[in-house]
Design a protein around this motif. Sequence first.
Motif, PDB file in Angstrom:
ATOM      1  N   VAL A   1      -0.381  -4.503   5.409  1.00 38.39           N
ATOM      2  CA  VAL A   1       1.135  -4.474   5.448  1.00 38.39           C
ATOM      3  C   VAL A   1       1.618  -5.550   4.578  1.00 38.39           C
ATOM      4  O   VAL A   1       1.561  -6.869   5.065  1.00 38.39           O
ATOM      5  CB  VAL A   1       1.873  -4.395   6.795  1.00 38.39           C
ATOM      6  N   VAL A   2       2.115  -5.593   3.317  1.00 33.77           N
ATOM      7  CA  VAL A   2       2.781  -6.614   2.778  1.00 33.77           C
ATOM      8  C   VAL A   2       4.643  -6.569   2.721  1.00 33.77           C
ATOM      9  O   VAL A   2       4.927  -7.462   2.385  1.00 33.77           O
ATOM     10  CB  VAL A   2       2.356  -6.482   1.268  1.00 33.77           C
TER      11      VAL A   2
ATOM     12  N   GLN B   1       9.055   1.769   7.622  1.00 31.88           N
ATOM     13  CA  GLN B   1       8.744   1.954   6.349  1.00 31.88           C
ATOM     14  C   GLN B   1       7.937   0.744   5.728  1.00 31.88           C
ATOM     15  O   GLN B   1       8.112  -0.589   6.150  1.00 31.88           O
ATOM     16  CB  GLN B   1      10.237   1.993   5.667  1.00 31.88           C
ATOM     17  N   LEU B   2       6.960   1.132   5.170  1.00 34.48           N
ATOM     18  CA  LEU B   2       5.743  -0.086   5.088  1.00 34.48           C
ATOM     19  C   LEU B   2       5.315   0.282   3.715  1.00 34.48           C
ATOM     20  O   LEU B   2       5.333   1.364   2.885  1.00 34.48           O
ATOM     21  CB  LEU B   2       4.623   0.455   5.911  1.00 34.48           C
TER      22      LEU B   2
ATOM     23  N   GLU C   1       5.406   8.300   0.381  1.00 32.92           N
ATOM     24  CA  GLU C   1       6.284   8.731  -0.775  1.00 32.92           C
ATOM     25  C   GLU C   1       6.158   7.403  -1.721  1.00 32.92           C
ATOM     26  O   GLU C   1       6.983   6.577  -1.636  1.00 32.92           O
ATOM     27  CB  GLU C   1       7.626   8.919  -0.275  1.00 32.92           C
ATOM     28  N   GLY C   2       5.318   7.671  -2.604  1.00 31.94           N
ATOM     29  CA  GLY C   2       5.393   6.604  -3.756  1.00 31.94           C
ATOM     30  C   GLY C   2       5.120   5.509  -3.248  1.00 31.94           C
ATOM     31  O   GLY C   2       3.959   5.088  -2.697  1.00 31.94           O
ATOM     32  N   TRP C   3       5.739   4.441  -3.651  1.00 31.28           N
ATOM     33  CA  TRP C   3       5.610   3.005  -3.066  1.00 31.28           C
ATOM     34  C   TRP C   3       5.364   2.759  -1.600  1.00 31.28           C
ATOM     35  O   TRP C   3       4.717   1.966  -0.988  1.00 31.28           O
ATOM     36  CB  TRP C   3       6.818   2.170  -3.691  1.00 31.28           C
ATOM     37  N   TRP C   4       6.252   3.692  -0.796  1.00 31.33           N
ATOM     38  CA  TRP C   4       6.494   3.505   0.772  1.00 31.33           C
ATOM     39  C   TRP C   4       5.513   4.467   1.443  1.00 31.33           C
ATOM     40  O   TRP C   4       5.361   5.521   1.057  1.00 31.33           O
ATOM     41  CB  TRP C   4       7.773   3.789   1.142  1.00 31.33           C
ATOM     42  N   SER C   5       5.185   4.007   2.777  1.00 36.97           N
ATOM     43  CA  SER C   5       4.849   5.054   3.650  1.00 36.97           C
ATOM     44  C   SER C   5       5.734   4.972   4.791  1.00 36.97           C
ATOM     45  O   SER C   5       6.252   3.850   5.012  1.00 36.97           O
ATOM     46  CB  SER C   5       3.337   4.538   4.119  1.00 36.97           C
TER      47      SER C   5
END
Length: 245
Positions: free
Chosen positions: A96-97, A88-89, A73-77
Amino acid sequence: MMQDDDQESVIMPDKNGQNYICYLPKVEKTKSEKQVPQHNTSSMIVETQKRIKLKTPDELLEVLKDRCFIRQEGWWSYEFCYQNKLRQLHLEDDKVVQEFILGVYDAEATAAFNQNLSDISTLKDPRSKDASQRYHAHQYTNGTLCDLTNQPRETEVRFVCSEPRAMISSITELSTCKYALTIQCPMLCKHPLFQEERPVWHTIDCNVLPNDYKATKVEEDKVESKQILMVTGDKEYPSSYQTEE
């Protein structure tokens, strides 16, 4: 209109005192019909005097063990692993940052949550096409500490009956750092309590009765026992309308 064999006639007044004779469908109940228990502790259904062993929702969900699901979903996985944890990644070049744990599976909290509830919760308008969208919940607690509340993040994972495959369908933040994750699970559709229920509609035909019409004693008794009142608001009565059983 004449009364059919599968109908009964009832005199029904509107709010202005105008009487109508209406033809209602007869409803017969099967003698062997038994109510299906919907308690979390029950895994039995009673039908026509037979006892049928049903798998519980958790038994049906066992096929998800050791499986993980990802939603972008956009910026997040979001990575959900069954009876493990929800993450939430943010990934850059597959690395993974940034990471938050939204909850770790909590068997005790799940059992306590379901103890006094039915297996399923009913959502949505019963007249919608998804007449009875239900879910079975697991609790995920003790996630990454929330900066705004200084409390661990937590998530309620909701498993719903939905085809064609198991997948994350949505994630919502219910309140600050408290989430609801919905998982589509076709295996839950095998359980009768998760199957869709549709309302039954009947058309009822009504005819206006003359003002000088005098009901017989039997018809008067019917009106008194039924206690039916027709409500239409400001519109004229149609010659037929629908009712839900």
